[in-house]
Structures are given as structure tokens and as C-alpha cells.
Design a protein around this motif. Structure first.
Motif, mmCIF file in Angstrom:
data_model
loop_
_atom_site.group_PDB
_atom_site.id
_atom_site.type_symbol
_atom_site.label_atom_id
_atom_site.label_comp_id
_atom_site.label_asym_id
_atom_site.label_seq_id
_atom_site.Cartn_x
_atom_site.Cartn_y
_atom_site.Cartn_z
ATOM 1 N N UNK A 42 0.845 -1.190 0.000
ATOM 2 C CA UNK A 42 0.000 0.000 0.000
ATOM 3 C C UNK A 42 0.886 1.247 0.000
ATOM 4 N N UNK A 43 0.513 2.237 -0.790
ATOM 5 C CA UNK A 43 1.278 3.475 -0.875
ATOM 6 C C UNK A 43 0.392 4.661 -0.525
ATOM 7 N N UNK A 44 0.808 5.431 0.465
ATOM 8 C CA UNK A 44 0.082 6.628 0.893
ATOM 9 C C UNK A 44 0.658 7.820 0.137
ATOM 10 N N UNK A 45 -0.147 8.441 -0.712
ATOM 11 C CA UNK A 45 0.308 9.609 -1.478
ATOM 12 C C UNK A 45 -0.178 10.878 -0.797
ATOM 13 N N UNK A 46 0.775 11.740 -0.439
ATOM 14 C CA UNK A 46 0.465 12.947 0.324
ATOM 15 C C UNK A 46 0.882 14.192 -0.444
ATOM 16 N N UNK A 47 -0.071 15.003 -0.923
ATOM 17 C CA UNK A 47 0.258 16.282 -1.550
ATOM 18 C C UNK A 47 0.189 17.406 -0.518
ATOM 19 N N UNK A 48 1.008 18.420 -0.691
ATOM 20 C CA UNK A 48 0.936 19.587 0.188
ATOM 21 C C UNK A 48 0.005 20.617 -0.450
ATOM 22 N N UNK A 49 -1.006 21.060 0.303
ATOM 23 C CA UNK A 49 -2.026 21.962 -0.233
ATOM 24 C C UNK A 49 -1.842 23.404 0.231
ATOM 25 N N UNK A 50 -0.892 23.640 1.127
ATOM 26 C CA UNK A 50 -0.674 24.993 1.653
ATOM 27 C C UNK A 50 0.667 25.540 1.175
ATOM 28 N N UNK A 51 0.917 26.790 1.493
ATOM 29 C CA UNK A 51 2.180 27.427 1.120
ATOM 30 C C UNK A 51 3.294 27.116 2.109
ATOM 31 N N UNK A 52 2.978 26.292 3.092
ATOM 32 C CA UNK A 52 3.983 25.863 4.070
ATOM 33 C C UNK A 52 4.141 24.351 3.967
ATOM 34 N N UNK A 53 5.299 23.816 4.368
ATOM 35 C CA UNK A 53 5.569 22.398 4.155
ATOM 36 C C UNK A 53 4.752 21.453 5.050
ATOM 37 N N UNK A 54 4.522 20.240 4.508
ATOM 38 C CA UNK A 54 3.989 19.130 5.302
ATOM 39 C C UNK A 54 5.174 18.480 6.006
ATOM 40 N N UNK A 55 5.080 18.347 7.332
ATOM 41 C CA UNK A 55 6.219 17.806 8.084
ATOM 42 C C UNK A 55 5.878 16.499 8.813
ATOM 43 N N UNK A 56 4.611 16.095 8.790
ATOM 44 C CA UNK A 56 4.235 14.852 9.485
ATOM 45 C C UNK A 56 2.974 14.252 8.852
ATOM 46 N N UNK A 57 2.970 12.921 8.754
ATOM 47 C CA UNK A 57 1.818 12.201 8.209
ATOM 48 C C UNK A 57 1.537 11.000 9.103
ATOM 49 N N UNK A 58 0.319 10.932 9.607
ATOM 50 C CA UNK A 58 -0.084 9.799 10.444
ATOM 51 C C UNK A 58 -1.217 9.048 9.750
ATOM 52 N N UNK A 59 -1.126 7.712 9.754
ATOM 53 C CA UNK A 59 -2.180 6.867 9.181
ATOM 54 C C UNK A 59 -2.559 5.802 10.210
ATOM 55 N N UNK A 60 -3.860 5.651 10.435
ATOM 56 C CA UNK A 60 -4.353 4.633 11.363
ATOM 57 C C UNK A 60 -4.888 3.441 10.578
ATOM 58 N N UNK A 61 -4.660 2.227 11.116
ATOM 59 C CA UNK A 61 -5.045 1.005 10.423
ATOM 60 C C UNK A 61 -6.290 0.375 11.054
ATOM 61 N N UNK A 62 -7.308 0.061 10.272
ATOM 62 C CA UNK A 62 -8.475 -0.671 10.792
ATOM 63 C C UNK A 62 -8.122 -2.156 10.910
ATOM 64 N N UNK A 63 -7.881 -2.641 12.121
ATOM 65 C CA UNK A 63 -7.367 -3.997 12.322
ATOM 66 C C UNK A 63 -8.332 -5.081 11.861
ATOM 67 N N UNK A 64 -9.623 -4.751 11.750
ATOM 68 C CA UNK A 64 -10.569 -5.749 11.272
ATOM 69 C C UNK A 64 -10.517 -5.913 9.753
ATOM 70 N N UNK A 65 -9.741 -5.045 9.081
ATOM 71 C CA UNK A 65 -9.672 -5.081 7.623
ATOM 72 C C UNK A 65 -8.276 -5.390 7.081
ATOM 73 N N UNK A 66 -7.236 -4.988 7.818
ATOM 74 C CA UNK A 66 -5.884 -5.167 7.302
ATOM 75 C C UNK A 66 -4.882 -5.250 8.458
ATOM 76 N N UNK A 67 -3.802 -6.001 8.231
ATOM 77 C CA UNK A 67 -2.714 -6.114 9.218
ATOM 78 C C UNK A 67 -1.420 -5.665 8.540
ATOM 79 N N UNK A 68 -0.971 -4.449 8.849
ATOM 80 C CA UNK A 68 0.250 -3.901 8.262
ATOM 81 C C UNK A 68 1.449 -4.324 9.115
ATOM 82 N N UNK A 69 2.508 -4.809 8.447
ATOM 83 C CA UNK A 69 3.648 -5.332 9.206
ATOM 84 C C UNK A 69 5.013 -4.830 8.725
ATOM 85 N N UNK A 70 5.103 -4.234 7.537
ATOM 86 C CA UNK A 70 6.389 -3.787 7.000
ATOM 87 C C UNK A 70 6.272 -2.362 6.457
#
Length: 208
Positions: A42-70
């Protein structure tokens, strides 16, 4: 006067198109379709929409649907994992070690995991943090201003079935294969019966 009206209307139209383009630059997780029980990158694509930089990205996983390990390393970023009491990974936070993603940039953050056997969709809740501390929460329903990205999950192939390159069940597999076996069985019985009848007719003629 009429020319001025046309000019203003054109400016408004161009402005609305630009705003629509900015609003459509959502955080999206690819691929948009997966298969039950399958292992996927899975690839999370993050565009910056403001005139200031994106410095952090958090993604939460629904454990009943997927198990992320790497997680794939990304230059200029580190990541931290969130886990539940049982030690299962419930989310990841990527943090920029440098300038982050500027207003003209986007970043791809990749991870690998297994889709649940009973999943029908994977809803990815993402939180994008800018350098000024503001946070954009991509957690809304489809069609909202800030929707969560959704991966549709299709059913896995039935046991014994074969699939093509698109994951579709091939004709002649599974049920159709069983049908062919049944047809051969019935033809064999018919051949035996016809053979027996021929033998009876032949013996009857000899006795005459």
C-alpha cells in the motif's frame, strides 16, 4: 460594460477551477482495490495543499480489515509505530527530518500487509501536519471536503478456481471443472449400458 462582465466572469471561472484542483488534492492510499486474504503493498500519497511544508503524516489502520507489518524506508523521513496492548500495529507516523514537502511537492509512503479474509473495504484515516502546527484530518465520508481514502476489497477466488491477470475466475475452473467431470462420468455409464444391450442383442440373434 459587456466586455468587463465577460472579463470578470472569466476570472471567476478560472479561480473556481484552480480551487477545485486544490481541493481534489487529497491524501490517497493506493491501490484502490485489493483481494481478501492477499498480501499487498500500500502506498500513501500525500500532496501539500498549503504554502507551508507538510512535516508529518499519520495513518491509522483498521485492524478488522488489514494487518500492516512492514514499512519502506524513505529518505528525509523517519517513522514511529503505534501498537495496541497485544502488540499489533495500529498505525504509523512519518516525520520529516528536513524541510518536509513544499507546496509544489507530494510524497509517497509505502507499507506492506495482509488483507483480512472477511474484509469488504479498508478505510484509511490520515492526519497531515504542517510546519505551523495545523493538522488536516482526512477522516470524512466519501464526498466530504476531507474524505478518508478507501480501498475496496473483492472476494477471493473459490477453492480450486484459477484466476487471470485481473483476478477474475477463469472459465473452465472450479464449478465448470466439476461439470466436465460429471459429464464424463455419465457418458461412461451410457457406454457401459449400450455395450450391455449390444451383447444381449447379439446373444439373442445367435440363439435364433
Amino acid at each position: 460594460m459587456f466586455k468587463k462582465f465577460i472579463l470578470n466572469a472569466g476570472i471567476m471561472l478560472i479561480g473556481s477551477m484552480l480551487l477545485a484542483g486544490i481541493a481534489s488534492a487529497h491524501v490517497v492510499v493506493y491501490p484502490k482495490e485489493a483481494t481478501q486474504g492477499g498480501y499487498e503493498k500500500f502506498t500513501v500519497r500525500v500532496p501539500t495543499e498549503k504554502d507551508i511544508p507538510t512535516v508529518q503524516v499519520e495513518v491509522k489502520f483498521p485492524l478488522d480489515s488489514v494487518a500492516i507489518s512492514r514499512f519502506e524506508p524513505k529518505a528525509g523521513w523517519t517513522y514511529e509505530l503505534a501498537k495496541d496492548p497485544a502488540g499489533k500495529i495500529t498505525g504509523v507516523t512519518w516525520k520529516a527530518t528536513g524541510d518536509g514537502l513544499s507546496s509544489t511537492e507530494f510524497g509517497d509512503f509505502s507499507m506492506q500487509g495482509k488483507v483480512a479474509d472477511t474484509a469488504t473495504q479498508i478505510v484509511w484515516k490520515a492526519y497531515q501536519t504542517y510546519k505551523d502546527g495545523s493538522v488536516v484530518e482526512w477522516v470524512g465520508a466519501d464526498g466530504s471536503d476531507k474524505p478518508a481514502s478507501v480501498t475496496t476489497v473483492k472476494a477471493k477466488a473459490a477453492a480450486g478456481a484459477t484466476t487471470d491477470s485481473h483476478g477474475q475466475v477463469k472459465a473452465g475452473s472450479a464449478a465448470s471443472g466439476n461439470s466436465s467431470s460429471n459429464t464424463s462420468f455419465y457418458l461412461s455409464i451410457a457406454a457401459v449400458v449400450l455395450g450391455a444391450l449390444s451383447l444381449i442383442v447379439s446373444l439373442t440373434r445367435k440363439r435364433r
